[in-house]
Structure formats: structure tokens, C-alpha cells
Write a protein that holds these residues in place. Structure first.
Motif, PDB file in Angstrom:
ATOM      1  N   THR A 216       5.760  31.068  28.670  1.00  0.00           N
ATOM      2  CA  THR A 216       6.721  29.973  29.359  1.00  0.00           C
ATOM      3  C   THR A 216       6.794  29.816  30.904  1.00  0.00           C
ATOM      4  O   THR A 216       6.801  31.127  31.759  1.00  0.00           O
ATOM      5  CB  THR A 216       7.925  29.888  28.951  1.00  0.00           C
ATOM      6  OG1 THR A 216       8.196  29.965  28.119  1.00  0.00           O
ATOM      7  CG2 THR A 216       8.952  29.317  28.976  1.00  0.00           C
TER       8      THR A 216
ATOM      9  N   HIS B  83       8.008  28.429  34.690  1.00  0.00           N
ATOM     10  CA  HIS B  83       8.853  27.742  34.854  1.00  0.00           C
ATOM     11  C   HIS B  83       8.385  27.422  36.306  1.00  0.00           C
ATOM     12  O   HIS B  83       8.627  28.078  37.221  1.00  0.00           O
ATOM     13  CB  HIS B  83      10.179  28.160  35.484  1.00  0.00           C
ATOM     14  CG  HIS B  83      10.774  29.071  33.695  1.00  0.00           C
ATOM     15  ND1 HIS B  83      11.416  28.212  33.125  1.00  0.00           N
ATOM     16  CD2 HIS B  83      10.706  30.180  32.934  1.00  0.00           C
ATOM     17  CE1 HIS B  83      11.856  28.880  32.110  1.00  0.00           C
ATOM     18  NE2 HIS B  83      11.803  30.022  32.072  1.00  0.00           N
ATOM     19  N   TYR B  84       8.334  26.208  36.679  1.00  0.00           N
ATOM     20  CA  TYR B  84       7.928  25.037  37.919  1.00  0.00           C
ATOM     21  C   TYR B  84       9.604  24.696  38.634  1.00  0.00           C
ATOM     22  O   TYR B  84      10.310  23.993  38.055  1.00  0.00           O
ATOM     23  CB  TYR B  84       7.302  24.194  38.246  1.00  0.00           C
ATOM     24  CG  TYR B  84       5.739  25.029  38.418  1.00  0.00           C
ATOM     25  CD1 TYR B  84       5.132  25.200  39.172  1.00  0.00           C
ATOM     26  CD2 TYR B  84       5.394  24.419  36.752  1.00  0.00           C
ATOM     27  CE1 TYR B  84       3.799  25.375  38.547  1.00  0.00           C
ATOM     28  CE2 TYR B  84       4.358  24.790  36.395  1.00  0.00           C
ATOM     29  CZ  TYR B  84       3.529  25.205  37.224  1.00  0.00           C
ATOM     30  OH  TYR B  84       2.114  26.316  36.963  1.00  0.00           O
ATOM     31  N   ILE B  85       9.881  24.984  40.014  1.00  0.00           N
ATOM     32  CA  ILE B  85      11.383  24.877  40.233  1.00  0.00           C
ATOM     33  C   ILE B  85      11.766  24.573  41.156  1.00  0.00           C
ATOM     34  O   ILE B  85      10.508  24.943  42.382  1.00  0.00           O
ATOM     35  CB  ILE B  85      12.653  25.508  40.315  1.00  0.00           C
ATOM     36  CG1 ILE B  85      12.725  26.103  38.559  1.00  0.00           C
ATOM     37  CG2 ILE B  85      14.057  25.482  40.458  1.00  0.00           C
ATOM     38  CD1 ILE B  85      13.197  27.103  38.489  1.00  0.00           C
TER      39      ILE B  85
ATOM     40  N   ARG C 127      17.391  18.883  42.906  1.00  0.00           N
ATOM     41  CA  ARG C 127      16.558  20.259  42.163  1.00  0.00           C
ATOM     42  C   ARG C 127      16.025  19.434  41.130  1.00  0.00           C
ATOM     43  O   ARG C 127      16.422  19.056  39.934  1.00  0.00           O
ATOM     44  CB  ARG C 127      18.003  21.376  41.972  1.00  0.00           C
ATOM     45  CG  ARG C 127      16.698  22.008  40.467  1.00  0.00           C
ATOM     46  CD  ARG C 127      18.268  23.347  39.924  1.00  0.00           C
ATOM     47  NE  ARG C 127      17.964  24.203  39.009  1.00  0.00           N
ATOM     48  CZ  ARG C 127      17.585  25.419  39.609  1.00  0.00           C
ATOM     49  NH1 ARG C 127      17.776  25.615  41.127  1.00  0.00           N
ATOM     50  NH2 ARG C 127      17.173  26.231  38.517  1.00  0.00           N
TER      51      ARG C 127
ATOM     52  N   GLU D 295      13.145  20.660  37.820  1.00  0.00           N
ATOM     53  CA  GLU D 295      12.322  21.326  36.622  1.00  0.00           C
ATOM     54  C   GLU D 295      11.430  20.924  36.256  1.00  0.00           C
ATOM     55  O   GLU D 295      11.770  19.936  35.392  1.00  0.00           O
ATOM     56  CB  GLU D 295      14.087  22.751  36.556  1.00  0.00           C
ATOM     57  CG  GLU D 295      14.767  22.551  37.428  1.00  0.00           C
ATOM     58  CD  GLU D 295      16.056  23.495  36.460  1.00  0.00           C
ATOM     59  OE1 GLU D 295      15.773  24.011  35.112  1.00  0.00           O
ATOM     60  OE2 GLU D 295      17.115  23.279  36.959  1.00  0.00           O
ATOM     61  N   LEU D 296      10.625  22.322  36.617  1.00  0.00           N
ATOM     62  CA  LEU D 296       9.607  21.504  35.547  1.00  0.00           C
ATOM     63  C   LEU D 296       9.340  22.888  34.120  1.00  0.00           C
ATOM     64  O   LEU D 296       8.933  24.143  35.194  1.00  0.00           O
ATOM     65  CB  LEU D 296       8.048  21.177  35.860  1.00  0.00           C
ATOM     66  CG  LEU D 296       7.229  20.731  35.354  1.00  0.00           C
ATOM     67  CD1 LEU D 296       7.433  19.672  34.027  1.00  0.00           C
ATOM     68  CD2 LEU D 296       5.489  20.647  35.647  1.00  0.00           C
ATOM     69  N   ILE D 297       9.761  22.866  33.362  1.00  0.00           N
ATOM     70  CA  ILE D 297       9.214  24.379  31.809  1.00  0.00           C
ATOM     71  C   ILE D 297       8.520  22.921  31.607  1.00  0.00           C
ATOM     72  O   ILE D 297       8.231  23.168  30.719  1.00  0.00           O
ATOM     73  CB  ILE D 297      10.356  24.314  31.241  1.00  0.00           C
ATOM     74  CG1 ILE D 297      11.718  24.490  32.442  1.00  0.00           C
ATOM     75  CG2 ILE D 297      10.178  25.583  30.568  1.00  0.00           C
ATOM     76  CD1 ILE D 297      12.809  24.505  31.657  1.00  0.00           C
TER      77      ILE D 297
ATOM     78  N   SER E  58       9.099  20.445  29.055  1.00  0.00           N
ATOM     79  CA  SER E  58      10.364  19.825  29.134  1.00  0.00           C
ATOM     80  C   SER E  58      10.823  19.896  30.627  1.00  0.00           C
ATOM     81  O   SER E  58       9.947  20.869  31.309  1.00  0.00           O
ATOM     82  CB  SER E  58      11.572  20.590  28.446  1.00  0.00           C
ATOM     83  OG  SER E  58      11.381  22.340  28.723  1.00  0.00           O
ATOM     84  N   GLY E  59      12.573  19.685  31.419  1.00  0.00           N
ATOM     85  CA  GLY E  59      12.751  19.808  32.291  1.00  0.00           C
ATOM     86  C   GLY E  59      13.267  18.334  32.783  1.00  0.00           C
ATOM     87  O   GLY E  59      13.782  17.421  32.323  1.00  0.00           O
ATOM     88  N   ASN E  60      13.656  17.945  34.018  1.00  0.00           N
ATOM     89  CA  ASN E  60      14.507  16.920  34.569  1.00  0.00           C
ATOM     90  C   ASN E  60      12.753  16.350  35.205  1.00  0.00           C
ATOM     91  O   ASN E  60      13.369  14.988  35.763  1.00  0.00           O
ATOM     92  CB  ASN E  60      15.329  17.136  35.360  1.00  0.00           C
ATOM     93  CG  ASN E  60      15.331  17.580  36.440  1.00  0.00           C
ATOM     94  OD1 ASN E  60      14.049  18.283  36.617  1.00  0.00           O
ATOM     95  ND2 ASN E  60      15.783  18.351  37.208  1.00  0.00           N
TER      96      ASN E  60
ATOM     97  N   GLU F 242       8.419  13.286  31.063  1.00  0.00           N
ATOM     98  CA  GLU F 242       7.012  13.420  30.342  1.00  0.00           C
ATOM     99  C   GLU F 242       5.097  12.342  30.634  1.00  0.00           C
ATOM    100  O   GLU F 242       5.716  11.406  30.276  1.00  0.00           O
ATOM    101  CB  GLU F 242       6.489  13.550  28.855  1.00  0.00           C
ATOM    102  CG  GLU F 242       5.849  14.425  28.205  1.00  0.00           C
ATOM    103  CD  GLU F 242       6.154  14.185  26.740  1.00  0.00           C
ATOM    104  OE1 GLU F 242       5.328  13.205  25.680  1.00  0.00           O
ATOM    105  OE2 GLU F 242       6.618  15.781  26.811  1.00  0.00           O
TER     106      GLU F 242
END
Length: 117
Positions: free
Chosen positions: A69, A71-73, A86, A88-90, A102-104, A107
Motif C-alpha cells: 500500500t 500513500h501519496y499525500i 489536502r 490523498e492518493l492510496i 482510492s483517495g480524493n 479514478e
């Protein structure tokens, strides 16, 4: 008369200094992985970790308990009073292949079209 002129000069100086201090420029503070939609749009299911790292770079946060996993933040603290942002890309990998995101960030339209032929 001299005393009032001196007092007036000091008060004017203080008011001027306080007025200029309130106009100080505050910079935006940006932290994390800079994520652009055009780069995220290049992601496809079944991409290897190396391919994803080539497109987005290595993630800032590494999960020591789950190497699959990423996490790009990315955060922006605006100096002009706007609300902070903020992003977020997971990314989840299975067998070293991109399986899910997933994230904000939306896709990509072609995410489920694998690059494999």
C-alpha cells in the motif's frame, strides 16, 4: 506645542509600523508528493511498482507493515487565509501489480484497461 508634536510623531510612527506589519506577505506552504491529475490519469491496473514510481515518484509515506500500500499525500497551507487543501492518493498492489486506487482524486477513465497486451 513641542510635546504634542513629538507625541503626534511617535503615534503616527507606531500606527504606520503596525499598519505595514499587518500587510506582511505569508507564503504558501506545500508538503508531500506534488500530485497532478495528468499524472494520475496515466495509471492503469496491473502496472508494476516501478512503472507507478516512474509516473508519480516514490511515495512520501511508506507503510512499514504493508509494503503493498502506497500513500501519496500533498498538502497546501495557504498564506492568504484560504482553507488548507489536502490531496490523498492510496494505491494498493497485489503481487507487485497495481490493483486498486482510492483517495480524493477521481479514478482515471481508462484505469481498468491494463497496459498488458
Amino acid at each position: 506645542m513641542r510635546l504634542t508634536m513629538k507625541l503626534f510623531t511617535r503615534l503616527a510612527s507606531i500606527i504606520l509600523i503596525l499598519g505595514l506589519a499587518s500587510c506582511a506577505y505569508r507564503i504558501d506552504i506545500r508538503q508531500g508528493n506534488y500530485i497532478e491529475k495528468k499524472d494520475v490519469d496515466k495509471l492503469r491496473i496491473n502496472m508494476s511498482k516501478e512503472q507507478v514510481a516512474f509516473v508519480l515518484g516514490n511515495p512520501v509515506l511508506n507503510d512499514t507493515f504493508n509494503k503493498d500500500t502506497w500513500h501519496y499525500i500533498y498538502t497546501i497551507n495557504y498564506g492568504d487565509g484560504r482553507p488548507d487543501a489536502r490531496i490523498e492518493l492510496i494505491l494498493d498492489f497485489t503481487d507487485n501489480k497495481l490493483a486498486k486506487m482510492s483517495g480524493n482524486i477521481d479514478e482515471p477513465e481508462n484505469f481498468n484497461q491494463s497496459l498488458d497486451i
